[in-house]
Design a protein around this motif. Structure first.
Motif, PDB file in Angstrom:
ATOM      1  N   ALA A 115       8.410  18.709  55.964  1.00 26.65           N
ATOM      2  CA  ALA A 115       7.093  19.151  56.440  1.00 26.65           C
ATOM      3  C   ALA A 115       6.092  17.993  56.333  1.00 26.65           C
ATOM      4  O   ALA A 115       5.294  17.754  57.255  1.00 26.65           O
ATOM      5  N   ASP A 116       6.148  17.266  55.243  1.00 23.33           N
ATOM      6  CA  ASP A 116       5.263  16.114  55.050  1.00 23.33           C
ATOM      7  C   ASP A 116       5.534  15.056  56.116  1.00 23.33           C
ATOM      8  O   ASP A 116       4.621  14.491  56.711  1.00 23.33           O
ATOM      9  N   LEU A 117       6.812  14.813  56.385  1.00 18.19           N
ATOM     10  CA  LEU A 117       7.197  13.857  57.430  1.00 18.19           C
ATOM     11  C   LEU A 117       6.613  14.291  58.774  1.00 18.19           C
ATOM     12  O   LEU A 117       6.027  13.509  59.506  1.00 18.19           O
ATOM     13  N   TYR A 118       6.784  15.572  59.064  1.00 20.67           N
ATOM     14  CA  TYR A 118       6.373  16.055  60.380  1.00 20.67           C
ATOM     15  C   TYR A 118       4.852  15.995  60.524  1.00 20.67           C
ATOM     16  O   TYR A 118       4.329  15.691  61.594  1.00 20.67           O
ATOM     17  N   LYS A 119       4.172  16.254  59.415  1.00 20.84           N
ATOM     18  CA  LYS A 119       2.715  16.155  59.455  1.00 20.84           C
ATOM     19  C   LYS A 119       2.301  14.714  59.774  1.00 20.84           C
ATOM     20  O   LYS A 119       1.441  14.461  60.608  1.00 20.84           O
ATOM     21  N   ARG A 120       2.955  13.757  59.107  1.00 18.31           N
ATOM     22  CA  ARG A 120       2.611  12.348  59.349  1.00 18.31           C
ATOM     23  C   ARG A 120       2.942  11.954  60.792  1.00 18.31           C
ATOM     24  O   ARG A 120       2.206  11.198  61.423  1.00 18.31           O
ATOM     25  N   PHE A 121       4.064  12.461  61.274  1.00 20.81           N
ATOM     26  CA  PHE A 121       4.463  12.156  62.652  1.00 20.81           C
ATOM     27  C   PHE A 121       3.420  12.697  63.644  1.00 20.81           C
ATOM     28  O   PHE A 121       2.989  12.004  64.562  1.00 20.81           O
ATOM     29  N   LYS A 122       3.008  13.954  63.419  1.00 18.15           N
ATOM     30  CA  LYS A 122       2.039  14.556  64.338  1.00 18.15           C
ATOM     31  C   LYS A 122       0.705  13.803  64.265  1.00 18.15           C
ATOM     32  O   LYS A 122       0.008  13.652  65.268  1.00 18.15           O
ATOM     33  N   GLN A 137       1.693  15.031  51.278  1.00 20.09           N
ATOM     34  CA  GLN A 137       0.326  15.328  51.747  1.00 20.09           C
ATOM     35  C   GLN A 137       0.156  16.815  52.015  1.00 20.09           C
ATOM     36  O   GLN A 137       0.283  17.273  53.148  1.00 20.09           O
ATOM     37  N   ILE A 138      -0.112  17.558  50.961  1.00 21.16           N
ATOM     38  CA  ILE A 138      -0.274  19.005  51.093  1.00 21.16           C
ATOM     39  C   ILE A 138      -1.763  19.304  51.267  1.00 21.16           C
ATOM     40  O   ILE A 138      -2.576  18.857  50.464  1.00 21.16           O
ATOM     41  N   ASP A 139      -2.102  20.074  52.276  1.00 18.23           N
ATOM     42  CA  ASP A 139      -3.515  20.426  52.445  1.00 18.23           C
ATOM     43  C   ASP A 139      -3.854  21.711  51.715  1.00 18.23           C
ATOM     44  O   ASP A 139      -4.924  21.852  51.151  1.00 18.23           O
ATOM     45  N   HIS A 140      -2.910  22.694  51.777  1.00 11.63           N
ATOM     46  CA  HIS A 140      -3.182  23.967  51.117  1.00 11.63           C
ATOM     47  C   HIS A 140      -1.978  24.352  50.285  1.00 11.63           C
ATOM     48  O   HIS A 140      -0.868  24.431  50.819  1.00 11.63           O
ATOM     49  N   PHE A 141      -2.217  24.589  49.013  1.00 12.43           N
ATOM     50  CA  PHE A 141      -1.169  25.180  48.182  1.00 12.43           C
ATOM     51  C   PHE A 141      -1.640  26.603  47.925  1.00 12.43           C
ATOM     52  O   PHE A 141      -2.566  26.836  47.148  1.00 12.43           O
ATOM     53  N   GLY A 145       0.087  -8.304  56.337  1.00 14.50           N
ATOM     54  CA  GLY A 145      -1.329  -8.661  56.465  1.00 14.50           C
ATOM     55  C   GLY A 145      -2.074  -7.831  57.491  1.00 14.50           C
ATOM     56  O   GLY A 145      -3.129  -8.227  57.999  1.00 14.50           O
ATOM     57  N   MET A 146      -1.550  -6.650  57.811  1.00 16.91           N
ATOM     58  CA  MET A 146      -2.188  -5.821  58.841  1.00 16.91           C
ATOM     59  C   MET A 146      -3.584  -5.408  58.369  1.00 16.91           C
ATOM     60  O   MET A 146      -3.751  -4.979  57.222  1.00 16.91           O
ATOM     61  N   PRO A 147      -4.578  -5.527  59.232  1.00 15.54           N
ATOM     62  CA  PRO A 147      -5.947  -5.234  58.793  1.00 15.54           C
ATOM     63  C   PRO A 147      -6.216  -3.741  58.571  1.00 15.54           C
ATOM     64  O   PRO A 147      -6.920  -3.378  57.641  1.00 15.54           O
ATOM     65  N   GLU A 148      -5.642  -2.873  59.399  1.00 12.54           N
ATOM     66  CA  GLU A 148      -5.955  -1.441  59.257  1.00 12.54           C
ATOM     67  C   GLU A 148      -4.879  -0.761  58.396  1.00 12.54           C
ATOM     68  O   GLU A 148      -3.748  -1.247  58.339  1.00 12.54           O
ATOM     69  N   PRO A 149      -5.216   0.344  57.713  1.00 11.73           N
ATOM     70  CA  PRO A 149      -4.195   1.025  56.908  1.00 11.73           C
ATOM     71  C   PRO A 149      -3.102   1.623  57.792  1.00 11.73           C
ATOM     72  O   PRO A 149      -3.392   2.002  58.938  1.00 11.73           O
ATOM     73  N   ILE A 150      -1.900   1.720  57.259  1.00 11.94           N
ATOM     74  CA  ILE A 150      -0.788   2.217  58.071  1.00 11.94           C
ATOM     75  C   ILE A 150      -1.037   3.656  58.524  1.00 11.94           C
ATOM     76  O   ILE A 150      -0.597   4.068  59.598  1.00 11.94           O
ATOM     77  N   GLU A 151      -1.771   4.409  57.715  1.00 10.16           N
ATOM     78  CA  GLU A 151      -2.057   5.812  58.056  1.00 10.16           C
ATOM     79  C   GLU A 151      -2.782   5.938  59.391  1.00 10.16           C
ATOM     80  O   GLU A 151      -2.743   6.974  60.033  1.00 10.16           O
TER      81      GLU A 151
END
Ligand code: MSP
Length: 645
Positions: free
Chosen positions: A27-34, A86-90, A466-472
């Motif tokens: 679920a965490d993977l899929y959230k990051r993918f989306k 990365q859980i938004d709601h528990f 050395g990428m300037p922006e965060p990977i997220e």
């Protein structure tokens, strides 16, 4: 645009293990993918805290029910934090806001005429919270094999039977509503077989959500639990859009019926929007058996996370197991994958590329050319990986990305930058620039594509590049070849996946930690480590002689439909007519293992019906900690019908 996804909410009568982690990691993977696709993705998980079973676990632990559920629910939350998810709601089913949503759903169903009062007498499995139709007292639960309990009570019933046509139309209209296809077919044939009304309240238990104005009724746990998906985001909007309905419910295959039949029926009855998709994955097995508390073959995430990192576990689960099918976990395979794919594959590509940029270009990304054959391959990989993620084909996705890694490795060897660096040819410096840029740009693409699966390690590689922006903040649409800026200074290089040179030592360490975690979880569950079991009470020889044990020969064997455990056998006991015997051994033995095999049968048991088939005897098998059955057998040849004394 929003994308709302959920995991099942986990029962608090067992402590978390990697089976639970599996769904939550995906679920965490899929959230990051989306998110990489530009969606505002929101993920809900939680704890399922009501029901007799939880009440009894709390009692056994000597705690009040809420004290007990507080502790176990906190342990689940700690696990997800430890794994960096990365859980938004528990959402806990004991939260007051949840109770309001459950009551509201019930009220809507009732106002629309889909709820009536009745009474129920029958068999119930308290472990699976399942009403078992057509079962007699003492019959086993078709899901877990434990004895069912007889209950009689006044209940509110939900008119599930009224939804047969609407459900079938839904499955027809939305072919992706239940995935994968095998699960969809199972559900369709189940629904076609007819639906009976469902009791949705209980009047003889206390530990549940009270039905407003209808004391002493509390809600049936599945009516309560499924509503969590809505209650967790009640009233929540993203960019002006309601989060409900869910875009995806990720679940394990054993709870498909609740999600694909009950849940849409409740929502239809209430006039509420339906979830868009349910994906049911397979089971994670350990040594060929479903990992579960009752089988005593559990592996936890924490030892793996401590010794190898959370990403190693994520990679293994997603690469090794074809999502949707059952898969096996083993420490050996975990380390094998880690060394070959992460340490030698990705880790090696990153360190050799960055080290060469340091060595030959003082840590500055040179201006490169078109990247030869690598650029089109990278473009194609971006496409294929995105489609594979989208279709839940994670293993295939990773295979494709590793195809690119191998191609870049080969490209580096062919270009031999170490020779170019020493060459006095006029075009050698430009060729070296081109080689280094191509390798670094490919590494950037690979790292970004792997972010959903390996969030922690790709973040490190990203900053080493050395990428300037965060990977997220990386999005698929900005991934195209050439995104890496020449002149960029790379960061400090550090190994991301150190090779495990002594697998045995690592496994020993994980097993040692596993024992510690297990002990800590037993304390949490209020249990003492398993006491040495004293043998059952002694019996007189006459009692033993009452049991007629016979040698039988298995003539035919076939799995019983709609049951994972039961095998339908015909067994020759030397009586002229073979007997029909239904045995709970299908998870351990296939028909081919059984036909022609001599087994031991309890021949004078009263017949009983299992899944509608009358069984005339019981097969003798050993099991450790309720684990996989192992059939009793003889080393010498023995005639059929011989008696054991
Ligand atoms: N509480 C219900 C779900 C209610 S959802 C509205 C429940 N809980 S559970 O604790 O038993 O969790 C079941 C889920 O945990 C499975 O559906 C699956 O997602 C995950 N898994 C638990 N053990 C697992 C394996 N051994 N393998 C794969 N997934 C496993 O059912």
């Amino acid at each position: 645009m929003k994308y709302y996804l959920t995991t099942p909410i986990y029962y608090v009568n067992a402590a978390p293990h990697i089976g639970h982690a599996y769904t939550t990691i995906v679920a965490d993977l899929y959230k990051r993918f989306k998110t990489m696709q530009g969606y505002h993705a929101v993920l809900t998980t939680g704890s399922d805290e009501h029901g007799v079973n939880v009440e009894r676990s709390a009692e056994r632990a000597g705690k009040s029910t809420l004290e007990f559920t507080d502790a176990v629910s906190a342990e689940f939350q700690r696990q997800w934090q430890m794994l960096g998810l990365q859980i938004d709601h528990f959402q806990r089913t004991t939260s007051p806001q949840h109770a309001r949503v459950v009551n509201d759903l019930f009220k809507r169903c009732r106002e629309n005429g889909y709820v009536y009062k009745g009474s129920y007498t029958g068999q119930y499995c308290i472990f699976d919270n399942l009403y078992v139709n057509d079962a007699k007292p003492g019959d086993p639960c078709p899901d877990c094999g434990r004895p069912t309990e007889t209950i009689t009570e006044e209940n509110f019933f939900f008119k599930l039977s009224a939804f047969q046509d609407d459900l079938l139309k839904l499955y027809e209209r939305e072919p992706d509503f239940i995935q994968p296809e095998t699960r969809r077919n199972e559900v369709i044939s189940f629904v076609k077989g007819g639906l009976t009304d469902l009791s949705v309240t209980r009047s003889n238990i206390k530990w549940g959500i009270p039905v407003d104005g209808e004391a002493p009724h509390v809600f049936y746990v599945w009516f309560d639990a499924l509503s969590t998906y809505m209650s967790a985001v009640a009233g929540e909007k993203v960019d002006g859009e309601d989060l409900w309905p869910a875009d995806l419910h990720l679940i394990g295959k054993e709870i498909v019926r609740f999600h694909a039949i009950y849940w849409p029926a409740f929502l239809m009855a209430a006039g509420l929007p339906l979830p868009k998709r349910i994906f049911a994955h397979g089971w994670l097995m350990f040594e060929n058996d479903k990992m579960s508390k009752s089988r005593g073959n559990i592996v936890r995430s924490e030892p793996i996370q401590k010794v190898m990192g959370a990403d190693a576990l994520r990679y293994f689960l997603l690469r090794e197991v074809v999502f949707g099918q059952d898969g096996s976990f083993s420490y050996d395979a975990l380390i094998g994958r880690y060394n070959s794919d992460l340490a030698n594959g990705l880790g090696n590509l990153a360190s050799r590329t960055l080290t060469m940029i340091n060595q030959y270009r003082e840590g500055v990304i040179p201006a490169g050319g078109e990247g030869g054959a690598i650029a089109p391959l990278a473009a194609q990989t971006i496409q294929t990986a995105q489609t594979a993620y989208d279709k839940f084909e994670f293993s295939k996705c990773l295979e494709t990305i590793w195809g690119l890694i191998s191609a870049v490795d080969k490209f580096i060897v062919e270009r031999a930058p170490w020779k170019l660096a020493r060459s006095s040819e006029a075009d050698a410096p430009a060729q070296l620039d081109d080689t280094l840029y191509t390798a670094a740009e490919a590494l950037r693409v690979v790292t970004a594509l792997l972010y959903p699966v390996l969030p922690e390690s790709t973040r490190k590689i990203w900053s080493q590049l050395g990428m300037p922006e965060p990977i997220e903040s990386v999005r698929f649409e900005s991934l195209a070849w050439g995104g890496l800026q020449a002149g960029q200074k790379i960061g400090e290089i550090a190994g991301v996946f150190p090779r495990i040179d002594d697998p045995k030592k690592a496994i020993d360490k994980m097993r040692e930690l596993e024992a510690e975690v297990t002990a800590a979880q037993l304390v949490l569950m209020g249990k003492k480590p398993e006491p040495v079991v004293e043998g059952p009470a002694k019996i007189a020889i006459d009692d033993f002689l009452k049991v007629d044990l016979r040698v039988g020969l298995v003539l035919t064997a076939q799995p019983v439909k709609k049951s994972d455990k039961l095998m339908h056998l015909t067994v020759d006991l030397g009586e002229g007519t073979p007997r029909t015997i239904v045995a709970g051994i299908a998870e351990a033995y296939g028909p081919a293992d059984l036909i022609g095999r001599k087994v031991v049968i309890v021949a004078n048991l009263q017949p009983r019906k299992l899944k509608g088939i009358e069984s005339n005897g019981m097969i003798v098998a050993a099991s450790v900690n309720d684990g996989k059955p192992v059939l009793a057998a003889f080393l010498e040849d023995i005639p059929v019908g011989a008696r054991l004394k």
